[in-house]
Design a protein around this motif. Structure first.
Motif, PDB file in Angstrom:
ATOM      1  N   LYS A  97      -8.446   5.146  -5.265  1.00  0.00           N
ATOM      2  CA  LYS A  97      -8.091   6.239  -4.352  1.00  0.00           C
ATOM      3  C   LYS A  97      -6.930   5.827  -3.457  1.00  0.00           C
ATOM      4  O   LYS A  97      -6.054   6.610  -3.172  1.00  0.00           O
ATOM      5  N   ALA A  98      -6.995   4.576  -2.981  1.00  0.00           N
ATOM      6  CA  ALA A  98      -6.072   4.143  -1.940  1.00  0.00           C
ATOM      7  C   ALA A  98      -4.669   3.882  -2.463  1.00  0.00           C
ATOM      8  O   ALA A  98      -3.715   3.987  -1.720  1.00  0.00           O
ATOM      9  N   GLY A  99      -4.540   3.538  -3.747  1.00  0.00           N
ATOM     10  CA  GLY A  99      -3.223   3.295  -4.303  1.00  0.00           C
ATOM     11  C   GLY A  99      -2.511   2.135  -3.663  1.00  0.00           C
ATOM     12  O   GLY A  99      -1.517   2.304  -2.967  1.00  0.00           O
ATOM     13  N   CYS A 100      -3.056   0.932  -3.830  1.00  0.00           N
ATOM     14  CA  CYS A 100      -2.287  -0.220  -3.389  1.00  0.00           C
ATOM     15  C   CYS A 100      -2.175  -1.201  -4.546  1.00  0.00           C
ATOM     16  O   CYS A 100      -3.056  -1.280  -5.398  1.00  0.00           O
ATOM     17  N   VAL A 101      -1.029  -1.869  -4.602  1.00  0.00           N
ATOM     18  CA  VAL A 101      -0.748  -2.753  -5.724  1.00  0.00           C
ATOM     19  C   VAL A 101      -0.723  -4.198  -5.238  1.00  0.00           C
ATOM     20  O   VAL A 101      -0.115  -4.495  -4.222  1.00  0.00           O
ATOM     21  N   GLU A 102      -1.408  -5.053  -5.951  1.00  0.00           N
ATOM     22  CA  GLU A 102      -1.486  -6.465  -5.569  1.00  0.00           C
ATOM     23  C   GLU A 102      -0.943  -7.296  -6.721  1.00  0.00           C
ATOM     24  O   GLU A 102      -1.479  -7.254  -7.820  1.00  0.00           O
ATOM     25  N   VAL A 103       0.130  -7.995  -6.460  1.00  0.00           N
ATOM     26  CA  VAL A 103       0.775  -8.764  -7.527  1.00  0.00           C
ATOM     27  C   VAL A 103       0.872 -10.236  -7.145  1.00  0.00           C
ATOM     28  O   VAL A 103       1.182 -10.566  -6.001  1.00  0.00           O
ATOM     29  N   ALA A 111       0.946  11.926  -5.688  1.00  0.00           N
ATOM     30  CA  ALA A 111       0.614  11.249  -6.948  1.00  0.00           C
ATOM     31  C   ALA A 111      -0.519  11.973  -7.671  1.00  0.00           C
ATOM     32  O   ALA A 111      -0.475  12.148  -8.889  1.00  0.00           O
ATOM     33  N   ALA A 112      -1.513  12.414  -6.898  1.00  0.00           N
ATOM     34  CA  ALA A 112      -2.640  13.130  -7.490  1.00  0.00           C
ATOM     35  C   ALA A 112      -2.150  14.417  -8.140  1.00  0.00           C
ATOM     36  O   ALA A 112      -2.563  14.777  -9.252  1.00  0.00           O
ATOM     37  N   PHE A 113      -1.199  15.074  -7.479  1.00  0.00           N
ATOM     38  CA  PHE A 113      -0.636  16.319  -7.980  1.00  0.00           C
ATOM     39  C   PHE A 113       0.185  16.064  -9.249  1.00  0.00           C
ATOM     40  O   PHE A 113       0.085  16.785 -10.242  1.00  0.00           O
ATOM     41  N   MET A 114       1.023  15.006  -9.215  1.00  0.00           N
ATOM     42  CA  MET A 114       1.858  14.646 -10.366  1.00  0.00           C
ATOM     43  C   MET A 114       1.004  14.253 -11.561  1.00  0.00           C
ATOM     44  O   MET A 114       1.343  14.536 -12.704  1.00  0.00           O
ATOM     45  N   ASN A 115      -0.099  13.583 -11.268  1.00  0.00           N
ATOM     46  CA  ASN A 115      -1.024  13.152 -12.317  1.00  0.00           C
ATOM     47  C   ASN A 115      -1.617  14.372 -13.014  1.00  0.00           C
ATOM     48  O   ASN A 115      -1.802  14.395 -14.226  1.00  0.00           O
ATOM     49  N   PHE A 116      -1.879  15.393 -12.223  1.00  0.00           N
ATOM     50  CA  PHE A 116      -2.439  16.636 -12.727  1.00  0.00           C
ATOM     51  C   PHE A 116      -1.453  17.311 -13.679  1.00  0.00           C
ATOM     52  O   PHE A 116      -1.824  17.831 -14.733  1.00  0.00           O
ATOM     53  N   LEU A 117      -0.170  17.264 -13.313  1.00  0.00           N
ATOM     54  CA  LEU A 117       0.854  17.908 -14.122  1.00  0.00           C
ATOM     55  C   LEU A 117       1.269  17.082 -15.330  1.00  0.00           C
ATOM     56  O   LEU A 117       1.799  17.601 -16.296  1.00  0.00           O
ATOM     57  N   GLY A 118       1.046  15.749 -15.242  1.00  0.00           N
ATOM     58  CA  GLY A 118       1.466  14.862 -16.328  1.00  0.00           C
ATOM     59  C   GLY A 118       2.905  14.427 -16.165  1.00  0.00           C
ATOM     60  O   GLY A 118       3.617  14.916 -15.281  1.00  0.00           O
ATOM     61  N   GLY A 119       3.335  13.505 -17.017  1.00  0.00           N
ATOM     62  CA  GLY A 119       4.714  13.008 -16.941  1.00  0.00           C
ATOM     63  C   GLY A 119       4.823  11.794 -16.050  1.00  0.00           C
ATOM     64  O   GLY A 119       3.823  11.147 -15.742  1.00  0.00           O
ATOM     65  N   ARG A 120       6.042  11.487 -15.659  1.00  0.00           N
ATOM     66  CA  ARG A 120       6.265  10.289 -14.846  1.00  0.00           C
ATOM     67  C   ARG A 120       5.746  10.465 -13.435  1.00  0.00           C
ATOM     68  O   ARG A 120       5.985  11.491 -12.810  1.00  0.00           O
ATOM     69  N   ILE A 121       5.047   9.453 -12.931  1.00  0.00           N
ATOM     70  CA  ILE A 121       4.598   9.497 -11.543  1.00  0.00           C
ATOM     71  C   ILE A 121       5.522   8.575 -10.768  1.00  0.00           C
ATOM     72  O   ILE A 121       5.277   7.379 -10.626  1.00  0.00           O
ATOM     73  N   GLY A 144       0.815  -1.208   0.000  1.00  0.00           N
ATOM     74  CA  GLY A 144       0.000   0.000   0.000  1.00  0.00           C
ATOM     75  C   GLY A 144       0.849   1.259   0.000  1.00  0.00           C
ATOM     76  O   GLY A 144       2.025   1.239   0.321  1.00  0.00           O
ATOM     77  N   MET A 145       0.222   2.346  -0.354  1.00  0.00           N
ATOM     78  CA  MET A 145       0.881   3.634  -0.421  1.00  0.00           C
ATOM     79  C   MET A 145       0.537   4.436   0.831  1.00  0.00           C
ATOM     80  O   MET A 145      -0.450   4.151   1.482  1.00  0.00           O
ATOM     81  N   ASP A 146       1.336   5.445   1.144  1.00  0.00           N
ATOM     82  CA  ASP A 146       0.951   6.269   2.298  1.00  0.00           C
ATOM     83  C   ASP A 146       0.218   7.528   1.839  1.00  0.00           C
ATOM     84  O   ASP A 146       0.160   7.832   0.650  1.00  0.00           O
ATOM     85  N   TYR A 147      -0.326   8.224   2.784  1.00  0.00           N
ATOM     86  CA  TYR A 147      -1.185   9.378   2.489  1.00  0.00           C
ATOM     87  C   TYR A 147      -0.432  10.493   1.759  1.00  0.00           C
ATOM     88  O   TYR A 147      -0.955  11.100   0.825  1.00  0.00           O
ATOM     89  N   PHE A 148       0.803  10.696   2.178  1.00  0.00           N
ATOM     90  CA  PHE A 148       1.618  11.755   1.566  1.00  0.00           C
ATOM     91  C   PHE A 148       1.842  11.478   0.081  1.00  0.00           C
ATOM     92  O   PHE A 148       1.667  12.341  -0.764  1.00  0.00           O
ATOM     93  N   LYS A 149       2.207  10.233  -0.223  1.00  0.00           N
ATOM     94  CA  LYS A 149       2.484   9.866  -1.614  1.00  0.00           C
ATOM     95  C   LYS A 149       1.229   9.884  -2.465  1.00  0.00           C
ATOM     96  O   LYS A 149       1.280  10.192  -3.651  1.00  0.00           O
TER      97      LYS A 149
END
Lengths: 113, 153
Positions: free
Chosen positions: B135-141, B78-88, B69-74
């Protein structure tokens, strides 16, 4: 070969495929109780591994594989080849794993010497 | 004061996420690198066939999974980076950690069986968190493959 063999490969070294019995599959949908869900979403605030969900995924996967093996045994196979795992998403907080493969009858390769 | 409360909570969560998430990621990377060294002798063979000339061997299905899982800060970043575009970049490290962890767990299963190689490796991603995951940003592999165990001759 008493035990059922499962493999992601299309052939098994040292064996010949004697009989092809078609597709066998098994699926499982499992969830954790709401307390674990709550703990997971809290853990998500600070980051790191969500152990409850990892465990859930593992249990679901094992169950799907077990069901696939049961089906393979029922059709008289001694191996399942080319096994794949797939996931879907029906409900929130639940893991859904689907395992499928080809049931076959394997036989020892005749000695070449 | 009443309308200040959400702002304070947001700030606290951000700082907590930044500190705890940073520590968690650092520790996780250290542990990944350490275990990758220990398990480096199990070779991951790309392709469908095992290496030639192994002689008699046994095969076992092995798999490993991880939910990171991701933390709240990231998440906020991430939401901000997504807004700007480019690599997240914050998502990239998350995906990498989850994948490497799943491979390591698969290798650990292979080690218990004395496997030397793992062939025909496949990856699959799950979605335990469902709609929340966006929303939560967790990756399950899930990583799975066939371990090759050479028979002692």
């Amino acid at each position: 070969m008493a035990e059922l063999l499962i493999s992601t490969m299309e052939t098994v070294p040292g064996y010949v495929i004697r009989k092809h019995l078609g597709l066998v599959q098994g699926s499982s949908v499992r969830a954790k109780h709401f307390g674990r869900d709550l703990m997971a979403s809290l853990k998500n605030m600070v980051g790191g591994e969500l152990k409850g969900y990892t465990e859930l995924l593992q249990e679901t996967r094992d169950e799907a594989l077990e069901r696939m093996q049961a089906e393979a045994k029922a059709v008289g196979a001694n191996a399942v080849l080319n096994v794949r795992l797939a996931t879907s998403s029906v409900a929130t907080g639940a893991a859904e794993v689907f395992a499928y493969g080809t049931a076959v009858v394997l036989e020892d390769l005749p000695e070449t010497a | 004061m009443d309308n200040l409360f959400p702002l304070i909570l947001f700030g606290v969560l951000l700082v907590m996420g930044f500190i705890c998430g940073g520590i968690a990621e650092k520790c996780h990377y250290a542990s990944i690198r350490e275990r990758e060294k220990q398990l480096a002798d199990i070779l991951l063979v790309p392709g469908k066939q095992p290496p030639e000339g192994l002689g008699e061997c046994r095969t076992v299905f092995v798999c490993g999974s991880a939910v990171i899982g991701m933390d709240y800060f990231k998440m906020t970043l991430a939401a901000f980076m997504n807004f700007l575009g480019g690599r997240i970049s914050v998502y990239e490290t998350l995906v990498e950690r989850a994948r490497r962890e799943a491979i390591l767990r698969m290798k650990e299963t292979a080690r218990r069986e004395d496997g030397r190689y793992i062939c025909n490796i496949k990856f699959s991603t799950a979605n335990v968190m469902g709609q929340q995951a966006k929303k939560a940003g967790c990756v399950e592999v899930i990583a799975y493959g066939t371990a090759i165990i050479p028979r002692p001759s």
